[in-house]
Design a protein around this motif. Sequence first.
Motif, PDB file in Angstrom:
ATOM      1  N   TYR A 142       0.864  -1.179   0.000  1.00  0.00           N
ATOM      2  CA  TYR A 142       0.000   0.000   0.000  1.00  0.00           C
ATOM      3  C   TYR A 142       0.902   1.231   0.000  1.00  0.00           C
ATOM      4  CZ  TYR A 142      -3.218   3.636   1.516  1.00  0.00           C
ATOM      5  OH  TYR A 142      -3.945   4.795   1.608  1.00  0.00           O
ATOM      6  N   ARG A 143       0.751   2.075  -1.039  1.00  0.00           N
ATOM      7  CA  ARG A 143       1.700   3.147  -1.268  1.00  0.00           C
ATOM      8  C   ARG A 143       3.088   2.504  -1.376  1.00  0.00           C
ATOM      9  NH1 ARG A 143      -0.405   8.440  -0.070  1.00  0.00           N
ATOM     10  NH2 ARG A 143      -2.560   8.301   0.596  1.00  0.00           N
ATOM     11  N   ARG A 144       3.980   2.802  -0.436  1.00  0.00           N
ATOM     12  CA  ARG A 144       5.315   2.204  -0.510  1.00  0.00           C
ATOM     13  C   ARG A 144       5.590   1.280   0.672  1.00  0.00           C
ATOM     14  NH1 ARG A 144       8.819   7.507  -2.488  1.00  0.00           N
ATOM     15  NH2 ARG A 144       7.754   7.787  -4.486  1.00  0.00           N
ATOM     16  N   SER A 145       4.555   0.907   1.395  1.00  0.00           N
ATOM     17  CA  SER A 145       4.710   0.042   2.560  1.00  0.00           C
ATOM     18  C   SER A 145       4.220  -1.368   2.245  1.00  0.00           C
ATOM     19  CB  SER A 145       3.929   0.603   3.759  1.00  0.00           C
ATOM     20  OG  SER A 145       4.443   1.853   4.160  1.00  0.00           O
ATOM     21  N   GLU A 146       5.018  -2.342   2.629  1.00  0.00           N
ATOM     22  CA  GLU A 146       4.593  -3.733   2.508  1.00  0.00           C
ATOM     23  C   GLU A 146       3.559  -4.020   3.594  1.00  0.00           C
ATOM     24  OE1 GLU A 146       5.683  -5.757   0.129  1.00  0.00           O
ATOM     25  OE2 GLU A 146       7.120  -4.310  -0.692  1.00  0.00           O
ATOM     26  N   TYR A 147       2.559  -4.825   3.265  1.00  0.00           N
ATOM     27  CA  TYR A 147       1.516  -5.134   4.245  1.00  0.00           C
ATOM     28  C   TYR A 147       1.095  -6.597   4.161  1.00  0.00           C
ATOM     29  CZ  TYR A 147      -2.221  -5.690   0.845  1.00  0.00           C
ATOM     30  OH  TYR A 147      -2.999  -6.173  -0.173  1.00  0.00           O
ATOM     31  N   LYS A 148       0.554  -7.088   5.261  1.00  0.00           N
ATOM     32  CA  LYS A 148      -0.168  -8.351   5.317  1.00  0.00           C
ATOM     33  C   LYS A 148      -1.435  -8.102   6.112  1.00  0.00           C
ATOM     34  CE  LYS A 148       3.846 -11.452   5.143  1.00  0.00           C
ATOM     35  NZ  LYS A 148       4.589 -12.528   5.854  1.00  0.00           N
ATOM     36  N   ALA A 149      -2.550  -8.607   5.628  1.00  0.00           N
ATOM     37  CA  ALA A 149      -3.821  -8.339   6.297  1.00  0.00           C
ATOM     38  C   ALA A 149      -4.757  -9.528   6.171  1.00  0.00           C
ATOM     39  CB  ALA A 149      -4.490  -7.091   5.706  1.00  0.00           C
ATOM     40  N   PHE A 150      -5.522  -9.760   7.219  1.00  0.00           N
ATOM     41  CA  PHE A 150      -6.615 -10.723   7.139  1.00  0.00           C
ATOM     42  C   PHE A 150      -7.689 -10.294   8.133  1.00  0.00           C
ATOM     43  CE2 PHE A 150      -3.808 -12.518  10.372  1.00  0.00           C
ATOM     44  CZ  PHE A 150      -4.679 -12.837  11.403  1.00  0.00           C
ATOM     45  N   GLY A 151      -8.920 -10.721   7.858  1.00  0.00           N
ATOM     46  CA  GLY A 151     -10.007 -10.353   8.753  1.00  0.00           C
ATOM     47  C   GLY A 151     -11.356 -10.611   8.139  1.00  0.00           C
ATOM     48  N   ASP A 152     -12.400 -10.228   8.878  1.00  0.00           N
ATOM     49  CA  ASP A 152     -13.782 -10.455   8.462  1.00  0.00           C
ATOM     50  C   ASP A 152     -14.510  -9.129   8.350  1.00  0.00           C
ATOM     51  OD1 ASP A 152     -13.527 -13.272   8.526  1.00  0.00           O
ATOM     52  OD2 ASP A 152     -13.785 -13.262  10.695  1.00  0.00           O
ATOM     53  N   THR A 210      -0.607   5.353  -9.123  1.00  0.00           N
ATOM     54  CA  THR A 210      -0.127   3.978  -9.042  1.00  0.00           C
ATOM     55  C   THR A 210       0.103   3.653  -7.576  1.00  0.00           C
ATOM     56  OG1 THR A 210       2.235   4.480  -9.124  1.00  0.00           O
ATOM     57  CG2 THR A 210       1.083   4.319 -11.232  1.00  0.00           C
ATOM     58  N   GLU A 211       0.359   2.361  -7.292  1.00  0.00           N
ATOM     59  CA  GLU A 211       0.574   1.980  -5.898  1.00  0.00           C
ATOM     60  C   GLU A 211       1.872   2.556  -5.345  1.00  0.00           C
ATOM     61  OE1 GLU A 211       2.640  -1.214  -8.230  1.00  0.00           O
ATOM     62  OE2 GLU A 211       0.767  -0.091  -8.393  1.00  0.00           O
ATOM     63  N   ASP A 212       2.779   3.022  -6.218  1.00  0.00           N
ATOM     64  CA  ASP A 212       4.033   3.631  -5.771  1.00  0.00           C
ATOM     65  C   ASP A 212       3.918   5.138  -5.596  1.00  0.00           C
ATOM     66  OD1 ASP A 212       5.587   1.305  -5.606  1.00  0.00           O
ATOM     67  OD2 ASP A 212       5.848   1.272  -7.781  1.00  0.00           O
ATOM     68  N   ASP A 213       2.773   5.700  -5.967  1.00  0.00           N
ATOM     69  CA  ASP A 213       2.559   7.136  -5.790  1.00  0.00           C
ATOM     70  C   ASP A 213       2.484   7.435  -4.296  1.00  0.00           C
ATOM     71  OD1 ASP A 213       1.232   9.704  -5.497  1.00  0.00           O
ATOM     72  OD2 ASP A 213       0.858   9.592  -7.645  1.00  0.00           O
ATOM     73  N   ASP A 214       3.320   8.345  -3.829  1.00  0.00           N
ATOM     74  CA  ASP A 214       3.382   8.628  -2.394  1.00  0.00           C
ATOM     75  C   ASP A 214       2.871  10.023  -2.054  1.00  0.00           C
ATOM     76  OD1 ASP A 214       3.962   7.463   0.062  1.00  0.00           O
ATOM     77  OD2 ASP A 214       5.868   8.520   0.233  1.00  0.00           O
ATOM     78  N   SER A 215       2.025  10.583  -2.913  1.00  0.00           N
ATOM     79  CA  SER A 215       1.468  11.903  -2.633  1.00  0.00           C
ATOM     80  C   SER A 215       0.446  11.806  -1.503  1.00  0.00           C
ATOM     81  CB  SER A 215       0.809  12.476  -3.893  1.00  0.00           C
ATOM     82  OG  SER A 215      -0.256  11.655  -4.325  1.00  0.00           O
ATOM     83  N   ASP A 216       0.038  12.963  -0.995  1.00  0.00           N
ATOM     84  CA  ASP A 216      -0.814  12.994   0.192  1.00  0.00           C
ATOM     85  C   ASP A 216      -2.304  13.118  -0.117  1.00  0.00           C
ATOM     86  OD1 ASP A 216       1.577  13.008   1.584  1.00  0.00           O
ATOM     87  OD2 ASP A 216       1.664  15.197   1.631  1.00  0.00           O
TER      88      ASP A 216
END
Length: 458
Positions: A142-152, A210-216
Amino acid sequence: MNDLANRVLVAKMHFENTLLSIKSLDYYAGNPENKNPNARIPIISFNSNIDFADNKTFVKDFELELPKPMPAGFINMLIKQKLFKGGTFTGKMQVLNTGKYPILKGKMQLHEVRVPSQRLYIKNGQMEAKNGLIHLNSNGRYRRSEYKAFGDIVNEIKFPIIVKDSELAIDCIDVEKYLRIFNNQMPSEQAAADVKDAVAISIEKNSNLTEDDDSDIQTFDLANLIIEKCTLKAAKGFYKDINFANVVGNLTLDKNSMLKIESNKFDIAEGTSSAKIKCDLKNHKYNIWLALIQVNSDLIASTILNLPNEINGKASGLMELNTDDSLKLNGRIQFRVYEGIIAKIGLVEYAMKVAALFRNPLTMVTPSVISDLVSIPEGKFNQIDGDLRLKNNVVAPMMIKSSSPQLSSFIIGTYDLEAQDAALRIYTKFSNRKKGMYGFLRNLSLNSLANRIPLSSR
């Protein structure tokens, strides 16, 4: 799949009164004259029930099966939105539209799918809808951060999306970056009524991202999201020069876009801390409460108060700060440092100089001689206590009390963080506990001793 194989479309449907029942619509690769179903390579299978009553088109349900990875462009064509880019979808999913809100049933896998409008890259994802919930499991960027997610999440195709229980792990958090993002958030007063229109607006508005776009810029209206329970994990992060790591906390986001994070223990500034954070994302009001244990006091003072190299030692205490989109600080900082140093604060040094002007010839002794005769550590105190109250980036009052066997001091006044301007009163007490010449020199030669350290501020 054999690219030279024929593509065959077979449809079975029935129309009665106003109801069109598509029993099956199968698209496969193979020889249409070969009646053996095992010789076919299925590509897409579809069925649906559509009601045309009152000259309106109402899709009661439809089911899509993708037995082989299907390019994301096909899903865009199906939903009539350019939501996805690249990657594939595989699985079987049914949409049931016979209740108050549409619901899902089935399972779908995503691989290397991009969602440019949300700056999201899904390396691997899976969603399974059953028993009133949609279970999500995903990893990517997400943006420039790696993530792992799970949930309901609640199984209803409507806004707000309600996350019942989840876990989100992020590799790195840039606090200043997220504050700027929050300041650019303008959550609506209520969730969007039409999911399709809201998605279309978001895609059009953020079509070049794009997912690498880091604008605010804002990409998702947080009024459309409620998080009832989430375990947040951050491997590391930073706020200016303050680094933190190993964060595990509870995160919630209510219907009023109030974000809350609580963490019992994590590493920060070479020590540990617990934290409570509240972010009113509608009104851009932010509050943080920290209980600090054995942190680097110079890092904290440099970053929060813009006072580098003024205090050293391991500090413990409480910090409660409030701010808004101006990012001006308000609140209170209380701390205690054991075996700390105020070696270059300048103000204490100045106090030592003034106190030493006791019209005694011994004050003219050179610093090197005094250093040899007197073993007072420069600016070292057994204990330093501070109580700072901040209002709009001005510390008023600033109260710092320090003590050692040779010197005790009390500093009170104001300090402007932006202008770096101080107006202080300094009270000192010198001790002559040791007898003889050394103790006598200790009291009368502080002016020469203080001259050994250059003033950092006056």
